[in-house]
Scaffold this motif. Structure first.
Motif, PDB file in Angstrom:
ATOM      1  N   ASN A 230       0.819  -1.211   0.000  1.00  0.00           N
ATOM      2  CA  ASN A 230       0.000   0.000   0.000  1.00  0.00           C
ATOM      3  C   ASN A 230       0.855   1.265   0.000  1.00  0.00           C
ATOM      4  O   ASN A 230       0.466   2.295  -0.560  1.00  0.00           O
ATOM      5  CB  ASN A 230      -0.946  -0.011   1.206  1.00  0.00           C
ATOM      6  CG  ASN A 230      -2.001  -1.097   1.080  1.00  0.00           C
ATOM      7  OD1 ASN A 230      -2.221  -1.633  -0.007  1.00  0.00           O
ATOM      8  ND2 ASN A 230      -2.663  -1.428   2.187  1.00  0.00           N
ATOM      9  N   ALA A 234       0.690   4.210  -2.711  1.00  0.00           N
ATOM     10  CA  ALA A 234       0.610   5.619  -2.313  1.00  0.00           C
ATOM     11  C   ALA A 234       1.701   6.441  -3.000  1.00  0.00           C
ATOM     12  O   ALA A 234       1.465   7.582  -3.438  1.00  0.00           O
ATOM     13  CB  ALA A 234       0.730   5.736  -0.798  1.00  0.00           C
ATOM     14  N   ALA A 237       0.676   7.141  -6.516  1.00  0.00           N
ATOM     15  CA  ALA A 237      -0.323   8.213  -6.578  1.00  0.00           C
ATOM     16  C   ALA A 237       0.327   9.575  -6.356  1.00  0.00           C
ATOM     17  O   ALA A 237       0.017  10.560  -7.047  1.00  0.00           O
ATOM     18  CB  ALA A 237      -1.416   7.964  -5.543  1.00  0.00           C
ATOM     19  N   LYS A 238       1.242   9.643  -5.425  1.00  0.00           N
ATOM     20  CA  LYS A 238       1.950  10.892  -5.126  1.00  0.00           C
ATOM     21  C   LYS A 238       2.720  11.396  -6.338  1.00  0.00           C
ATOM     22  O   LYS A 238       2.803  12.599  -6.594  1.00  0.00           O
ATOM     23  CB  LYS A 238       2.907  10.657  -3.954  1.00  0.00           C
ATOM     24  CG  LYS A 238       3.802  11.835  -3.622  1.00  0.00           C
ATOM     25  CD  LYS A 238       4.891  11.418  -2.639  1.00  0.00           C
ATOM     26  CE  LYS A 238       5.968  12.489  -2.587  1.00  0.00           C
ATOM     27  NZ  LYS A 238       7.151  12.033  -1.821  1.00  0.00           N
ATOM     28  N   LYS A 240       1.860  10.971  -9.403  1.00  0.00           N
ATOM     29  CA  LYS A 240       0.922  11.123 -10.518  1.00  0.00           C
ATOM     30  C   LYS A 240       0.968   9.942 -11.496  1.00  0.00           C
ATOM     31  O   LYS A 240       0.682  10.092 -12.680  1.00  0.00           O
ATOM     32  CB  LYS A 240       1.194  12.421 -11.298  1.00  0.00           C
ATOM     33  CG  LYS A 240       1.322  13.670 -10.449  1.00  0.00           C
ATOM     34  CD  LYS A 240       0.055  13.937  -9.646  1.00  0.00           C
ATOM     35  CE  LYS A 240       0.196  15.217  -8.812  1.00  0.00           C
ATOM     36  NZ  LYS A 240      -0.979  15.419  -7.912  1.00  0.00           N
ATOM     37  N   PRO A 243      -4.212   7.363 -10.369  1.00  0.00           N
ATOM     38  CA  PRO A 243      -5.260   8.235  -9.826  1.00  0.00           C
ATOM     39  C   PRO A 243      -5.574   7.869  -8.373  1.00  0.00           C
ATOM     40  O   PRO A 243      -5.509   6.700  -7.991  1.00  0.00           O
ATOM     41  CB  PRO A 243      -6.466   7.943 -10.737  1.00  0.00           C
ATOM     42  CG  PRO A 243      -5.893   7.339 -11.968  1.00  0.00           C
ATOM     43  CD  PRO A 243      -4.663   6.606 -11.540  1.00  0.00           C
ATOM     44  N   GLU A 244      -5.902   8.854  -7.576  1.00  0.00           N
ATOM     45  CA  GLU A 244      -6.198   8.641  -6.158  1.00  0.00           C
ATOM     46  C   GLU A 244      -7.336   7.633  -5.957  1.00  0.00           C
ATOM     47  O   GLU A 244      -7.285   6.792  -5.062  1.00  0.00           O
ATOM     48  CB  GLU A 244      -6.564   9.970  -5.489  1.00  0.00           C
ATOM     49  CG  GLU A 244      -5.375  10.863  -5.177  1.00  0.00           C
ATOM     50  CD  GLU A 244      -4.538  10.344  -4.015  1.00  0.00           C
ATOM     51  OE1 GLU A 244      -5.064   9.555  -3.203  1.00  0.00           O
ATOM     52  OE2 GLU A 244      -3.356  10.709  -3.927  1.00  0.00           O
ATOM     53  N   THR A 245      -8.375   7.745  -6.810  1.00  0.00           N
ATOM     54  CA  THR A 245      -9.522   6.839  -6.657  1.00  0.00           C
ATOM     55  C   THR A 245      -9.124   5.389  -6.897  1.00  0.00           C
ATOM     56  O   THR A 245      -9.569   4.480  -6.188  1.00  0.00           O
ATOM     57  CB  THR A 245     -10.632   7.233  -7.632  1.00  0.00           C
ATOM     58  OG1 THR A 245     -10.082   7.303  -8.970  1.00  0.00           O
ATOM     59  CG2 THR A 245     -11.243   8.578  -7.265  1.00  0.00           C
ATOM     60  N   GLU A 246      -8.266   5.184  -7.896  1.00  0.00           N
ATOM     61  CA  GLU A 246      -7.811   3.819  -8.183  1.00  0.00           C
ATOM     62  C   GLU A 246      -6.916   3.322  -7.064  1.00  0.00           C
ATOM     63  O   GLU A 246      -6.975   2.148  -6.673  1.00  0.00           O
ATOM     64  CB  GLU A 246      -7.085   3.766  -9.523  1.00  0.00           C
ATOM     65  CG  GLU A 246      -6.748   2.341  -9.957  1.00  0.00           C
ATOM     66  CD  GLU A 246      -6.090   2.277 -11.331  1.00  0.00           C
ATOM     67  OE1 GLU A 246      -5.656   1.150 -11.706  1.00  0.00           O
ATOM     68  OE2 GLU A 246      -5.981   3.312 -12.001  1.00  0.00           O
ATOM     69  N   LYS A 247      -6.081   4.232  -6.541  1.00  0.00           N
ATOM     70  CA  LYS A 247      -5.211   3.852  -5.415  1.00  0.00           C
ATOM     71  C   LYS A 247      -6.046   3.363  -4.239  1.00  0.00           C
ATOM     72  O   LYS A 247      -5.760   2.320  -3.633  1.00  0.00           O
ATOM     73  CB  LYS A 247      -4.363   5.051  -4.982  1.00  0.00           C
ATOM     74  CG  LYS A 247      -3.450   4.764  -3.785  1.00  0.00           C
ATOM     75  CD  LYS A 247      -3.112   6.012  -2.992  1.00  0.00           C
ATOM     76  CE  LYS A 247      -4.288   6.422  -2.129  1.00  0.00           C
ATOM     77  NZ  LYS A 247      -3.976   7.550  -1.210  1.00  0.00           N
ATOM     78  N   ASP A 248      -7.103   4.105  -3.905  1.00  0.00           N
ATOM     79  CA  ASP A 248      -7.949   3.745  -2.771  1.00  0.00           C
ATOM     80  C   ASP A 248      -8.617   2.383  -2.968  1.00  0.00           C
ATOM     81  O   ASP A 248      -8.717   1.580  -2.028  1.00  0.00           O
ATOM     82  CB  ASP A 248      -9.019   4.821  -2.555  1.00  0.00           C
ATOM     83  CG  ASP A 248      -8.411   6.148  -2.083  1.00  0.00           C
ATOM     84  OD1 ASP A 248      -7.282   6.120  -1.553  1.00  0.00           O
ATOM     85  OD2 ASP A 248      -9.067   7.190  -2.266  1.00  0.00           O
ATOM     86  N   SER A 249      -9.065   2.083  -4.185  1.00  0.00           N
ATOM     87  CA  SER A 249      -9.727   0.796  -4.444  1.00  0.00           C
ATOM     88  C   SER A 249      -8.733  -0.358  -4.383  1.00  0.00           C
ATOM     89  O   SER A 249      -9.056  -1.449  -3.903  1.00  0.00           O
ATOM     90  CB  SER A 249     -10.428   0.822  -5.807  1.00  0.00           C
ATOM     91  OG  SER A 249      -9.497   0.999  -6.854  1.00  0.00           O
TER      92      SER A 249
END
Length: 744
Positions: A230, A234, A237-238, A240, A243-249
């Motif tokens: 994880n 992260a 995502a940082k 770029k 995408p943040e949404t894909e990272k969260d899923s």
């Protein structure tokens, strides 16, 4: 005074700076050990694992010093590269091998402020340098020299390689622990898939391991590995890259492993792979004699074998199912009087043949000291069909435990070519290394009888010739008197050859051998591919000759191959690391048939009777197999060896079951005969194949129809009973005496 101290300070600083420059320069000049040149760097070679594939292209094993399978840049998904750069070297595409900003951070925080959480300053290029030229000395005094060496090497690499090439080399060389090197080997080990097929979360898991391959191993520490994965997501995502949404899923997903260890002791077909390894070593040695150097552990060879993955899997399943049940029945039949428990003479003999006894003997210990040592109890792991058990036991207890195990060997091959489709050398390669297919010579019992009958037909004996089942005592054979375990009135019965073979009548087999001549039988066996020297004894008719299992399979193949024997072979082709073909192996078949087509057809019909109504009839009655099958059961004296040979139009399958210790046999013939101990392995295997339509070309293949002349030759009464007068003057309880006159 102030100006004086300032002047001294400046001189000291300049001196330190000059010394540092000279020190760095001395490392670059090679005074602290040679550095690889640009030519060396551009010409380095990976040590590559050689790969073993089935005929249907499934990777089943590797031979290696380091488990590495290098891949090209095009086979590395973008998300693997992104994950690596994001967590390990986020300015990778900006620097030229050395990240001076990171070095400044390390100098300030890690060295001056003693902040160990600040991390290191090595770039991916420097880490690649360390992968290719590992640090030999782990002393702290050499760390600075090693770091500077890696900087020089990194700068040279940046001059000769593109960024994509550096990433590819890094991912091909980095360690993932457990003697696994490179992303491809790691992907296969942890997820059983190629790098190009890795999902983003799987790629992040593997990249996350690189910081500490043991601590973040997802198999050993799943929670710790999940946290690290994880963190990688992260970082992506940082930067770029995600995408943040894909990272969260993705962070919400668990780690799902499909772990597969390429261990010589584990996995599919370990005995087969070991035999392939031996043949590859021999091949590499032969190539070396011609000036071509190949190392099966480092050259990255691709070995394409004849094995069928599914068939091997089902064969191993069938073996385990039957042998577990048979072992239980075997132990129960002996009960408390089992020889491995009560026969002290046998136990002592086994102890003195053991490795540990010989080792203690060689160390100079006396008999009493050795036995005292072997009787000492300690914590150990013993294995049975229910798995491993940790117990307190002595070395003698362990020897007695393993004495009782039944073992097996089985082989299935294509009778037209000799290509091996399944190979089982024993019940468990880790604990029983001895291969009962290629290494074991055992008496083959009644499975030799078809060779006797084949020779008989070839010398002109008609299949409807009748032979008395009466037991005879042969005066010139020291009163040898082979008997049957059949009907009480067999002394009055006369069997046709077909009926005698299908019911495995011993007395008739000897008489057929006598009429045929031992020399003719031995010659026939040789023409059918039996290379082992056979005993020139009448008992050969009952299978007292010791033959390799794969030899027997090759001989039986002649009945499905126009009378031509085949030599079982395991390897189809060998390719180099670039998949360029080095050699393709052709089947080795006899150039001339060992017997006529008419004899072949007669023998197939006789062995079909064995399955339909003879000693192998439980294939039909118990296992409900409706396939076209011919075959022969076999059981040796004192129930030491159980055999079954199955013939189908597209497959020959041979099975042996017994104990490695020749002095222990089955307690009873009902349990130890070929039909009970060996036949079920083939039966269960065929049942599994029958469930899969893709194997219909094998399972539904039909024997060709015999010539009408052959059917006419076999059209006779199976058994004739002696007439009244003959029965009147024959005493069934008294053995007739005569001399054996079959060339002995």
């Amino acid at each position: 005074m102030k100006h004086r101290f300032l002047k001294i300070g400046i001189i000291v600083l300049l001196g330190l700076l000059l010394a540092s420059i000279l020190f760095v320069a001395s490392v670059g000049w090679g005074l602290w050990g040679p550095l690889p040149s640009k030519n060396d760097l551009s010409d380095f070679q990976y040590q590559r694992a050689s790969e073993v594939y089935t005929a249907d292209s499934v990777l089943i094993g590797k031979f290696y010093l380091y488990d590495r399978q290098p891949i090209v840049f095009e086979d590395i998904p973008e998300h693997v590269l992104d994950a690596l750069v994001a967590i390990e070297d986020e300015r990778f595409y900006e620097h030229s091998g050395i990240d001076y900003r990171s070095l400044g951070r390390v100098a300030l925080k890690t060295i001056l402020m003693q902040d160990q959480s600040a991390g290191g300053g090595s770039t991916l290029t420097q880490q690649l340098a360390k992968n290719l030229y590992p640090r030999r000395d782990r002393k702290k005094t050499n760390i600075v020299v090693d770091k500077i060496k890696e900087m020089f090497i990194a700068r040279r690499m940046e001059d000769i390689f593109t960024k994509d090439e550096i990433l590819t080399h890094y991912l091909n060389t980095v360690s993932f622990g457990d003697n696994t090197f490179g992303i491809e080997s790691a992907a296969l080990k942890f997820f059983n898939k190629r790098t190009k097929d890795l999902l983003l979360e799987e790629a992040a898991t593997l990249v996350g391991m690189l910081k500490a391959t043991y601590s973040y191993n997802p198999r050993i520490f799943p929670e710790r590995s999940l946290e690290r994965r994880n963190l990688v997501l992260a970082a992506m995502a940082k930067n770029k890259m995600l995408p943040e949404t894909e990272k969260d899923s993705l962070i919400a997903l668990p780690i799902t492993l499909n772990y597969r260890e390429y261990d010589n002791n584990d996995g599919l077909a370990p005995y087969f792979r070991e035999e392939v390894r031996k043949k590859m070593l021999k091949w590499a040695e032969e190539q070396g004699e011609t000036g071509k150097e190949y190392n099966i552990y480092t050259s990255g060879l691709k070995i394409y074998t004849t094995l069928d993955y599914n068939m091997q899997y089902w064969a191993e399943e069938a073996m385990r199912e039957h042998m577990k049940t048979l072992q239980g029945r075997f132990e129960k039949s002996y009960g408390k009087n089992a020889p491995w428990l009560t026969d002290q003479k046998l136990i002592t003999k086994q102890i003195r043949q053991s490795r540990i006894y010989k080792k203690l003997k060689a160390s100079g210990l006396g008999e009493k000291q050795i036995m005292d040592s072997l009787k000492r109890k300690k914590k150990m792991v013993l294995v049975d069909w229910d798995g491993e058990k940790t117990v307190r036991a002595s070395s003698i207890d362990s020897l007695k435990h393993y004495m009782k195990f039944l073992n097996t060997g089985s082989l299935a091959l294509d009778p037209k070519t000799g290509a091996v489709k399944t190979w089982i050398g024993g019940i468990d390669f880790e604990h029983f290394k001895f291969d009962h297919v290629a290494q074991s010579k055992r008496q083959v019992g009644s499975t030799f009888k078809p060779l006797v009958y084949t020779a008989a037909l070839e010398v002109g004996i008609e299949p409807c010739t009748y032979f008395s089942a009466e037991e005879v005592e042969y005066e010139n054979l020291k009163g040898w008197s082979p008997g049957n375990s059949g009907k009480k009135d067999e002394a009055y019965l006369n069997y046709s050859m077909e009926e005698a073979l299908s019911n495995s009548v011993n007395t008739v087999a000897v008489k057929v051998m006598e009429k045929t001549g031992i020399d003719n039988v031995i010659a026939m066996a040789k023409n059918m591919g039996i290379f082992t020297e056979l005993p020139k004894q009448p008992s050969l008719a009952l299978g007292t000759g010791e033959i390799y299992l794969n030899e027997l399979a090759g001989a039986y193949a002649s009945y499905m191959n126009e009378g031509r024997a085949v030599l079982p072979y395991l390897i189809n082709a060998i390719a180099d690391k670039n998949d360029s073909l080095l050699v393709k192996f052709e089947p080795k078949r006899a150039t001339q048939p060992a017997f006529s087509e008419q004899t072949r057809q007669i023998m197939v019909e006789m062995m079909k009777s064995t399955v339909n109504s003879g000693t192998a009839s439980r294939l039909r009655s118990t296992y409900k197999l409706n396939n076209d099958i011919a075959g022969k059961t076999g059981t040796t004296q004192n129930n030491k060896d159980a055999w079954f040979v199955a013939l189908t139009p597209k497959l020959v399958h041979v099975t042996w079951v017994g104990l490695d210790n020749h002095e222990i046999g089955f307690k009873s013939t009902s349990l130890g005969q070929g039909a009970s101990a060996a036949l079920p392995i083939f039966a269960k295997f065929m049942q599994k194949m029958n469930k899969h339509a893709s194997y219909n070309p094998i399972t539904r293949a039909q024997f060709s129809k015999p010539d009408p002349v052959v059917l006419q030759m076999l059209d006779c009464e199976p058994v004739k009973r002696d007439g009244f007068l003959k029965r009147l003057f024959k005493n069934p309880n008294k053995k007739r005496k005569k001399k054996f006159r079959g060339g002995y």
